[in-house]
Enzyme design. Structure first.
Site, PDB file in Angstrom:
ATOM      1  N   HIS A  66     -53.277  31.223 -15.279  1.00 37.28           N
ATOM      2  CA  HIS A  66     -52.936  29.911 -15.838  1.00 37.28           C
ATOM      3  C   HIS A  66     -54.106  29.434 -16.708  1.00 37.28           C
ATOM      4  CE1 HIS A  66     -50.902  26.060 -16.038  1.00 37.28           C
ATOM      5  NE2 HIS A  66     -52.077  25.488 -15.837  1.00 37.28           N
ATOM      6  N   GLY A  93     -48.117  39.116 -25.214  1.00 37.01           N
ATOM      7  CA  GLY A  93     -48.777  39.909 -24.184  1.00 37.01           C
ATOM      8  C   GLY A  93     -50.229  40.218 -24.457  1.00 37.01           C
ATOM      9  N   SER A  94     -50.974  39.230 -24.962  1.00 32.08           N
ATOM     10  CA  SER A  94     -52.394  39.513 -25.217  1.00 32.08           C
ATOM     11  C   SER A  94     -53.130  39.776 -23.907  1.00 32.08           C
ATOM     12  CB  SER A  94     -53.053  38.389 -26.018  1.00 32.08           C
ATOM     13  OG  SER A  94     -53.238  37.245 -25.234  1.00 32.08           O
ATOM     14  N   ASN A  95     -52.714  39.124 -22.817  1.00 35.97           N
ATOM     15  CA  ASN A  95     -53.346  39.413 -21.528  1.00 35.97           C
ATOM     16  C   ASN A  95     -53.044  40.835 -21.073  1.00 35.97           C
ATOM     17  OD1 ASN A  95     -54.885  37.160 -20.070  1.00 35.97           O
ATOM     18  ND2 ASN A  95     -53.175  36.071 -21.030  1.00 35.97           N
ATOM     19  N   ASP A 105     -47.458  27.244 -10.304  1.00 38.49           N
ATOM     20  CA  ASP A 105     -48.933  27.109 -10.371  1.00 38.49           C
ATOM     21  C   ASP A 105     -49.529  26.602  -9.064  1.00 38.49           C
ATOM     22  OD1 ASP A 105     -48.707  27.824 -13.087  1.00 38.49           O
ATOM     23  OD2 ASP A 105     -48.463  25.741 -13.681  1.00 38.49           O
ATOM     24  N   LYS A 135     -40.623  32.870 -16.628  1.00 34.86           N
ATOM     25  CA  LYS A 135     -39.541  32.662 -15.664  1.00 34.86           C
ATOM     26  C   LYS A 135     -40.124  32.514 -14.264  1.00 34.86           C
ATOM     27  CE  LYS A 135     -35.965  33.070 -18.312  1.00 34.86           C
ATOM     28  NZ  LYS A 135     -34.883  32.090 -18.390  1.00 34.86           N
ATOM     29  N   GLU A 193     -59.420  34.135 -20.535  1.00 29.38           N
ATOM     30  CA  GLU A 193     -58.373  34.799 -19.734  1.00 29.38           C
ATOM     31  C   GLU A 193     -58.554  36.304 -19.811  1.00 29.38           C
ATOM     32  OE1 GLU A 193     -54.282  33.449 -20.145  1.00 29.38           O
ATOM     33  OE2 GLU A 193     -54.989  31.678 -21.196  1.00 29.38           O
ATOM     34  N   ASN A 196     -50.702  35.472 -10.949  1.00 25.60           N
ATOM     35  CA  ASN A 196     -50.439  34.852 -12.251  1.00 25.60           C
ATOM     36  C   ASN A 196     -51.756  34.346 -12.827  1.00 25.60           C
ATOM     37  OD1 ASN A 196     -48.840  33.660 -14.372  1.00 25.60           O
ATOM     38  ND2 ASN A 196     -49.144  31.674 -13.391  1.00 25.60           N
TER      39      ASN A 196
HETATM   40  C1  GRF Z   1     -51.582  32.680 -21.350  1.00 33.08           C
HETATM   41  O1  GRF Z   1     -52.211  31.535 -21.817  1.00 33.08           O
HETATM   42  C2  GRF Z   1     -51.405  32.611 -19.856  1.00 33.08           C
HETATM   43  O2  GRF Z   1     -52.403  31.854 -19.227  1.00 33.08           O
HETATM   44  C3  GRF Z   1     -50.104  31.926 -19.690  1.00 33.08           C
HETATM   45  O3  GRF Z   1     -49.307  32.378 -20.765  1.00 33.08           O
HETATM   46  C4  GRF Z   1     -50.142  32.785 -21.840  1.00 33.08           C
HETATM   47  C5  GRF Z   1     -49.724  34.182 -22.190  1.00 33.08           C
HETATM   48  O4  GRF Z   1     -50.373  34.687 -23.288  1.00 33.08           O
HETATM   49  N1  GRF Z   1     -49.528  32.158 -18.387  1.00 33.08           N
HETATM   50  P1  GRF Z   1     -50.206  36.212 -23.696  1.00 33.08           P
HETATM   51  O5  GRF Z   1     -48.716  36.495 -23.837  1.00 33.08           O
HETATM   52  O6  GRF Z   1     -50.834  37.033 -22.631  1.00 33.08           O
HETATM   53  O7  GRF Z   1     -50.896  36.318 -25.004  1.00 33.08           O
END
Ligand code: GRF
Length: 201
Positions: free
Chosen positions: A111, A14-16, A152, A93, A181, A109
């Site tokens: 990508h 979950g780095s995003n 996507d 999922k 991202e 989402n």
């Molecule tokens: C990211 O590269 C995102 O683009 C993709 O899955 C990855 C998730 O990374 N959908 P994180 O879990 O947010 O680090």
């Protein structure tokens, strides 16, 4: 003033999700995280949520005998937390139609490539960057898009280009794209937050 409430679905570290949370605490993102849901009980993202006082739930299809019960559990969780925008952040999922139907144009989402290139079934994680390198693409990047029933495929909201270097490998390229991202997702969320603030959401 009330803020746009996010429901984040994530499968891994979950780095995003962390980057969105940081943008919020730094005052750069005008939303709030209402709930985090993961299909993996041990996901780092759930740990992060608990450490930061964010409601966090493990909801996985394997916990239910019928897929409709799984969809109902996700829907109930999102609505109980009054989620306005569903944010997929590394959620591995496919989102079922019953959930798409109650959040039309409200599920997004991210990508790790410039869609429609290097997307679709099987194009996730290192597979994406491997394909970019094998193809010899000189530019890759990040796409934030609406989620529809195809992988996507939904309409693009925001993109950011990332240069591919001569000496890149999958690790170096994925790290550079992941950084992009983190710099991009909250900006896409702000587009929705602005609409919400102007009562046009
Ligand atoms: C990211 O590269 C995102 O683009 C993709 O899955 C990855 C998730 O990374 N959908 P994180 O879990 O947010 O680090």
């Amino acid at each position: 003033m009330s803020k746009l409430i996010l429901g984040i679905l994530a499968s891994g570290n979950g780095s995003n999700c962390r980057a969105i949370h940081k943008a919020i605490t730094d005052g750069l993102c005008k939303a709030q995280i209402g709930v985090i849901i993961s299909n993996h009980a041990e996901a780092g993202v759930l740990q992060f949520a608990r450490e930061n006082g964010i409601p966090a739930f493990h909801i996985a299809s394997e916990q239910f005998s019928e897929i409709s019960e799984f969809h109902a559990a996700i829907k109930n969780c999102l609505s109980q937390h009054q989620v306005h925008l569903v944010v997929l952040a590394g959620y591995m999922k496919k989102i079922g139609k019953p959930i798409l139907d109650i959040y039309p144009n409200r599920i997004i989402n991210i990508h790790p490539a410039l869609l429609p290139a290097f997307g679709g079934k099987g194009m996730y994680g290192h597979h994406v960057h491997q394909a970019v390198l094998e193809y010899g693409a000189k530019i890759t990047g990040v796409t934030v898009h609406f989620v529809d029933p195809e992988y996507d495929h939904g309409k693009i909201i925001l993109q950011k280009a990332v240069e591919v270097m001569e000496d890149d490998n999958v690790e170096s390229l994925s790290a550079r794209v992941l950084k992009a991202e983190h710099e991009t997702y909250y900006k896409a969320i702000n587009l929705f937050a602005n609409e919400y603030a102007e009562n046009t959401f």
